[in-house]
Scaffold this active site. Sequence first.
Site, PDB file in Angstrom:
ATOM      1  N   ARG A  26      11.781  -6.078   4.707  1.00 39.93           N
ATOM      2  CA  ARG A  26      11.646  -4.664   5.075  1.00 39.93           C
ATOM      3  C   ARG A  26      12.284  -4.398   6.432  1.00 39.93           C
ATOM      4  O   ARG A  26      12.825  -3.328   6.672  1.00 39.93           O
ATOM      5  CB  ARG A  26      10.159  -4.273   5.084  1.00 39.93           C
ATOM      6  CG  ARG A  26       9.932  -2.780   5.291  1.00 39.93           C
ATOM      7  CD  ARG A  26       8.475  -2.364   5.137  1.00 39.93           C
ATOM      8  NE  ARG A  26       7.620  -2.959   6.150  1.00 39.93           N
ATOM      9  CZ  ARG A  26       6.305  -2.819   6.194  1.00 39.93           C
ATOM     10  NH1 ARG A  26       5.682  -2.110   5.269  1.00 39.93           N
ATOM     11  NH2 ARG A  26       5.593  -3.391   7.138  1.00 39.93           N
ATOM     12  N   LYS A  54       0.839  -1.205   0.000  1.00 41.27           N
ATOM     13  CA  LYS A  54       0.000   0.000   0.000  1.00 41.27           C
ATOM     14  C   LYS A  54       0.873   1.255   0.000  1.00 41.27           C
ATOM     15  O   LYS A  54       0.650   2.180  -0.769  1.00 41.27           O
ATOM     16  CB  LYS A  54      -0.932   0.005   1.224  1.00 41.27           C
ATOM     17  CG  LYS A  54      -1.851  -1.201   1.297  1.00 41.27           C
ATOM     18  CD  LYS A  54      -2.819  -1.116   2.476  1.00 41.27           C
ATOM     19  CE  LYS A  54      -2.148  -1.155   3.830  1.00 41.27           C
ATOM     20  NZ  LYS A  54      -1.566  -2.467   4.185  1.00 41.27           N
ATOM     21  N   ARG A 101      -0.248  -9.485  12.977  1.00 42.97           N
ATOM     22  CA  ARG A 101      -0.797  -8.445  12.103  1.00 42.97           C
ATOM     23  C   ARG A 101      -1.653  -9.059  11.002  1.00 42.97           C
ATOM     24  O   ARG A 101      -2.700  -8.506  10.641  1.00 42.97           O
ATOM     25  CB  ARG A 101       0.340  -7.619  11.483  1.00 42.97           C
ATOM     26  CG  ARG A 101       0.963  -6.695  12.499  1.00 42.97           C
ATOM     27  CD  ARG A 101       2.333  -6.233  12.066  1.00 42.97           C
ATOM     28  NE  ARG A 101       2.283  -5.324  10.966  1.00 42.97           N
ATOM     29  CZ  ARG A 101       3.365  -4.961  10.273  1.00 42.97           C
ATOM     30  NH1 ARG A 101       4.538  -5.448  10.580  1.00 42.97           N
ATOM     31  NH2 ARG A 101       3.259  -4.116   9.305  1.00 42.97           N
ATOM     32  N   ARG A 153      -9.298   0.471   8.851  1.00 37.65           N
ATOM     33  CA  ARG A 153      -8.836  -0.881   9.166  1.00 37.65           C
ATOM     34  C   ARG A 153      -9.854  -1.664   9.977  1.00 37.65           C
ATOM     35  O   ARG A 153      -9.612  -2.831  10.293  1.00 37.65           O
ATOM     36  CB  ARG A 153      -7.532  -0.804   9.944  1.00 37.65           C
ATOM     37  CG  ARG A 153      -6.284  -1.107   9.098  1.00 37.65           C
ATOM     38  CD  ARG A 153      -5.065  -0.953   9.964  1.00 37.65           C
ATOM     39  NE  ARG A 153      -3.921  -1.669   9.497  1.00 37.65           N
ATOM     40  CZ  ARG A 153      -2.930  -1.128   8.772  1.00 37.65           C
ATOM     41  NH1 ARG A 153      -2.993   0.110   8.383  1.00 37.65           N
ATOM     42  NH2 ARG A 153      -1.888  -1.855   8.444  1.00 37.65           N
TER      43      ARG A 153
HETATM   44  P1  B4P Z   1       4.661  -1.596   2.025  1.00 39.00           P
HETATM   45  O1  B4P Z   1       4.282  -0.778   0.833  1.00 39.00           O
HETATM   46  O2  B4P Z   1       5.547  -0.948   3.040  1.00 39.00           O
HETATM   47  O3  B4P Z   1       3.404  -2.241   2.761  1.00 39.00           O
HETATM   48  P2  B4P Z   1       2.112  -1.629   3.515  1.00 39.00           P
HETATM   49  O4  B4P Z   1       0.971  -2.407   2.928  1.00 39.00           O
HETATM   50  O5  B4P Z   1       2.046  -0.149   3.385  1.00 39.00           O
HETATM   51  O6  B4P Z   1       2.457  -2.004   5.046  1.00 39.00           O
HETATM   52  P3  B4P Z   1       1.740  -1.990   6.505  1.00 39.00           P
HETATM   53  O7  B4P Z   1       0.292  -2.391   6.373  1.00 39.00           O
HETATM   54  O8  B4P Z   1       2.627  -2.851   7.315  1.00 39.00           O
HETATM   55  O9  B4P Z   1       1.883  -0.601   7.167  1.00 39.00           O
HETATM   56  P4  B4P Z   1       1.045   0.493   8.009  1.00 39.00           P
HETATM   57  O10 B4P Z   1       2.013   1.575   8.140  1.00 39.00           O
HETATM   58  O11 B4P Z   1      -0.250   0.821   7.330  1.00 39.00           O
HETATM   59  O12 B4P Z   1       5.374  -2.911   1.435  1.00 39.00           O
HETATM   60  C1  B4P Z   1       5.967  -3.859   2.274  1.00 39.00           C
HETATM   61  C2  B4P Z   1       7.343  -4.241   1.736  1.00 39.00           C
HETATM   62  O13 B4P Z   1       7.190  -4.951   0.493  1.00 39.00           O
HETATM   63  C3  B4P Z   1       8.254  -3.057   1.434  1.00 39.00           C
HETATM   64  O14 B4P Z   1       9.550  -3.375   1.894  1.00 39.00           O
HETATM   65  C4  B4P Z   1       8.232  -2.931  -0.088  1.00 39.00           C
HETATM   66  O15 B4P Z   1       9.473  -2.481  -0.608  1.00 39.00           O
HETATM   67  C5  B4P Z   1       7.965  -4.354  -0.530  1.00 39.00           C
HETATM   68  N1  B4P Z   1       7.157  -4.443  -1.742  1.00 39.00           N
HETATM   69  C6  B4P Z   1       6.111  -3.643  -2.086  1.00 39.00           C
HETATM   70  N2  B4P Z   1       5.597  -4.033  -3.275  1.00 39.00           N
HETATM   71  C7  B4P Z   1       6.315  -5.138  -3.666  1.00 39.00           C
HETATM   72  C8  B4P Z   1       6.254  -6.000  -4.809  1.00 39.00           C
HETATM   73  N3  B4P Z   1       5.346  -5.838  -5.786  1.00 39.00           N
HETATM   74  N4  B4P Z   1       7.135  -7.042  -4.872  1.00 39.00           N
HETATM   75  C9  B4P Z   1       8.067  -7.238  -3.904  1.00 39.00           C
HETATM   76  N5  B4P Z   1       8.181  -6.430  -2.805  1.00 39.00           N
HETATM   77  C10 B4P Z   1       7.314  -5.389  -2.685  1.00 39.00           C
HETATM   78  O16 B4P Z   1       0.661  -0.126   9.453  1.00 39.00           O
HETATM   79  C11 B4P Z   1       1.555  -0.306  10.538  1.00 39.00           C
HETATM   80  C12 B4P Z   1       0.839  -0.433  11.896  1.00 39.00           C
HETATM   81  O17 B4P Z   1       0.241   0.856  12.262  1.00 39.00           O
HETATM   82  C13 B4P Z   1      -0.356  -1.409  11.998  1.00 39.00           C
HETATM   83  O18 B4P Z   1       0.062  -2.746  12.283  1.00 39.00           O
HETATM   84  C14 B4P Z   1      -1.181  -0.796  13.183  1.00 39.00           C
HETATM   85  O19 B4P Z   1      -0.646  -1.147  14.433  1.00 39.00           O
HETATM   86  C15 B4P Z   1      -1.001   0.702  12.998  1.00 39.00           C
HETATM   87  N6  B4P Z   1      -2.092   1.297  12.222  1.00 39.00           N
HETATM   88  C16 B4P Z   1      -1.943   1.900  11.007  1.00 39.00           C
HETATM   89  N7  B4P Z   1      -3.151   2.342  10.555  1.00 39.00           N
HETATM   90  C17 B4P Z   1      -4.074   1.996  11.502  1.00 39.00           C
HETATM   91  C18 B4P Z   1      -5.488   2.140  11.603  1.00 39.00           C
HETATM   92  N8  B4P Z   1      -6.209   2.706  10.619  1.00 39.00           N
HETATM   93  N9  B4P Z   1      -6.121   1.663  12.704  1.00 39.00           N
HETATM   94  C19 B4P Z   1      -5.425   1.084  13.702  1.00 39.00           C
HETATM   95  N10 B4P Z   1      -4.076   0.898  13.674  1.00 39.00           N
HETATM   96  C20 B4P Z   1      -3.395   1.344  12.579  1.00 39.00           C
END
Ligand code: B4P
Length: 191
Positions: A128, A14, A146, A89
């Site tokens: 990551r 995302k 998670r 979420r």
């Molecule tokens: P990212 O792009 O970093 O993944 P994400 O989906 O944004 O991550 P996440 O859900 O963990 O984060 P958030 O901050 O929202 O990609 C992951 C990795 O994969 C990266 O290293 C990237 O380089 C790699 N990658 C991407 N695309 C790829 C591809 N096509 N092929 C190979 N590799 C690839 O959440 C973090 C925490 O914050 C949650 O656990 C929760 O505790 C809290 N939180 C956030 N929002 C909340 C909410 N609305 N309510 C309650 N808690 C919340």
Amino acid sequence: MFNLILFGPPGSGKGTQSEKLISTYGFKHLSTGDLLRSEIKNQTKLGLEAKSFMDNGQLVPDAVVIGMVDAAIGANKGVNGFLFDGFPRTKAQAIALDELLGTHDTSINLVLALDVPEDELVVRMIKRAKTSGRSDDADENVQKNRIAVYKNETLAVAEHYATFDKVITLNGLGDIDVIFASLCAEIDARA
Ligand code: B4P
């Protein structure tokens, strides 16, 4: 105004795709993960409260997150549209978002859901962890938690928007630019 939710499990890309989408479409990026990490970095009261939930792979309480999003929407009046990344979420967050946007005479136009198999999610988070410095990436049990929280609480968000016919699911596995092109095609067909 065009408002988009980028939806998917933790590690589905995302954040990665959001960066590309905001530079192409000029959306205002609203990542609750980024907002929470900034609160933690600045050692605010909200950040201190959020940290223990995040470190355990739990969701931060709805009231805290919804209040934060309310303030961010209010501070960005006049934008062309929001890209919500990692929010909502829970179903309660989705209902709150719909109400918040309603008070600004706007609504969610589209939910793009990234589909990535569970074993790939773990691989990505482990990778990551080497560079992110994120305490919630480092531990495999936390990662599993998670993913479980996603299944138990977050999938309901897609169900909520599916009842309004707003959800498109796309393959999130493979080349980042190919995935980006498929997201753009769906937006271009509607914007
Ligand atoms: P990212 O792009 O970093 O993944 P994400 O989906 O944004 O991550 P996440 O859900 O963990 O984060 P958030 O901050 O929202 O990609 C992951 C990795 O994969 C990266 O290293 C990237 O380089 C790699 N990658 C991407 N695309 C790829 C591809 N096509 N092929 C190979 N590799 C690839 O959440 C973090 C925490 O914050 C949650 O656990 C929760 O505790 C809290 N939180 C956030 N929002 C909340 C909410 N609305 N309510 C309650 N808690 C919340």
